[in-house]
Scaffold this active site. Structure first.
Site, mmCIF file in Angstrom:
data_model
loop_
_atom_site.group_PDB
_atom_site.id
_atom_site.type_symbol
_atom_site.label_atom_id
_atom_site.label_comp_id
_atom_site.label_asym_id
_atom_site.label_seq_id
_atom_site.Cartn_x
_atom_site.Cartn_y
_atom_site.Cartn_z
ATOM 1 N N LYS A 176 -97.511 -38.990 -18.644
ATOM 2 C CA LYS A 176 -97.476 -37.863 -17.268
ATOM 3 C C LYS A 176 -97.434 -36.665 -18.177
ATOM 4 O O LYS A 176 -95.858 -36.835 -18.509
ATOM 5 C CB LYS A 176 -96.707 -37.617 -15.730
ATOM 6 N N THR A 208 -88.638 -28.877 -8.757
ATOM 7 C CA THR A 208 -89.306 -30.158 -8.975
ATOM 8 C C THR A 208 -88.803 -31.327 -9.507
ATOM 9 O O THR A 208 -89.100 -32.376 -9.667
ATOM 10 C CB THR A 208 -90.538 -29.525 -10.101
ATOM 11 N N GLY A 210 -86.942 -34.786 -8.475
ATOM 12 C CA GLY A 210 -87.611 -36.386 -7.707
ATOM 13 C C GLY A 210 -89.052 -36.382 -8.453
ATOM 14 O O GLY A 210 -89.463 -37.157 -7.427
ATOM 15 N N THR A 211 -89.648 -35.723 -9.234
ATOM 16 C CA THR A 211 -91.201 -36.073 -8.841
ATOM 17 C C THR A 211 -91.710 -37.484 -9.369
ATOM 18 O O THR A 211 -92.654 -38.272 -9.394
ATOM 19 C CB THR A 211 -92.093 -35.050 -10.038
ATOM 20 N N GLY A 212 -90.699 -37.521 -10.932
ATOM 21 C CA GLY A 212 -90.917 -38.546 -11.070
ATOM 22 C C GLY A 212 -90.750 -39.937 -10.599
ATOM 23 O O GLY A 212 -91.838 -41.156 -10.033
ATOM 24 N N CYS A 213 -90.009 -40.062 -9.331
ATOM 25 C CA CYS A 213 -89.691 -41.211 -8.480
ATOM 26 C C CYS A 213 -90.522 -41.306 -7.427
ATOM 27 O O CYS A 213 -92.036 -42.230 -7.516
ATOM 28 C CB CYS A 213 -88.015 -40.732 -7.636
#
Length: 267
Positions: A176, A208, A210-213
């Site tokens: 990412k 933003t 929690g975007t990765g989860c």
């Protein structure tokens, strides 16, 4: 009615924006049946992580056995695993139950800077979990940590990092690029031979959390429904882009993304 089954093995976010809570919301929105194994409780809100309370090995093992021995899972997504001991247990259990789709989000640092992975756990992640994973979804700081190098600043450096991460064992790497400082937000999918770029214009918001989860959970949900890795990643990119574009102003700090936004696309 039968639904694809998705299991998240991760930490609980009491603020609801990341971790188990974000994963279950994403699984539901993408029409899969979500289940959870909680590895740690966090006292967390939009202002940061105020405490991390790992669960016992016995409690984590019991949760995994309860779910996988009865219900099973078409895909498993791992998030915050915290310690080498937990990573070893999870890796062994996923082998035991012969899980076919394993999405590893190598959660290391919270948005506010709190460490969510002990230093010695990085080696366990590299040597025990990555070799059995279907896809790994690190951001640039996480990739740099896994590879023991300076953080990359260009797409060419990202491509070299994806190749090197692939050598650690995952079938696919999704790197990412949200931390790149210039140009559009670029994510790279590498399958061991080819690169596929997923590119969108940057969205001007600080909310933003929690975007990765959420992104990794969306990939897991799509793989559970038998999507190809390319299709799964493209859907996940659309899902997280919608969630960020319609992020929620909640609390006094960094707010969460909007997990319901993708459902309203085109309506």
């Amino acid at each position: 009615m039968s639904l694809a089954k998705t299991l998240t093995i991760a930490g609980s976010d009491s603020g609801g924006g990341a971790g188990i809570q974000a994963d279950l919301k994403t699984f539901q929105e993408l029409h899969t049946f979500g289940m959870s194994v909680i590895t740690a409780l966090t006292a967390q809100n939009t202002l940061g992580v105020h405490g991390v309370y790992p669960q016992s090995i016995e409690a984590i093992e019991a949760q995994i056995d309860a779910v996988l021995s009865d219900i099973g899972a078409d895909a498993v997504k791992t998030g915050m695993l915290f310690s080498a001991e937990i990573i070893t247990l999870v890796s062994n259990k996923l082998r035991q139950y012969e899980v076919s789709n394993i999405v590893v989000d190598p959660v290391m640092i919270a948005k506010g800077g709190a460490s969510l992975l002990q230093e010695e756990a990085v080696q366990a992640l590299k040597h025990e979990l990555l070799p059995i994973s279907t896809v790994i979804t690190p951001n640039l700081p996480e990739a740099a940590k896994l590879l023991g190098r300076a953080e990359m600043k260009t797409v060419d450096e990202m491509k070299q990092a994806a190749v090197d991460l692939h050598k650690l064992g995952p079938t696919y790497v999704v790197l990412k690029g949200g931390h790149l400082t210039e140009g559009p937000a670029v994510d790279l999918l590498y399958d061991g031979e080819e690169f596929f770029e997923l590119k969108v214009e940057r969205i001007d918001t600080k909310h933003t959390h929690g975007t990765g989860c959420t992104f990794a959970a969306a990939i897991a949900a799509e793989l559970a429904k038998s999507a190809t890795i390319k299709d799964a990643t493209e859907t996940a990119k659309q899902f997280i882009t919608a969630a960020i574009s319609n992020s929620l102003v909640i609390g006094r700090g960094i707010g969460p993304t909007n997990h319901a936004a993708y459902r309203h696309l085109g309506k």
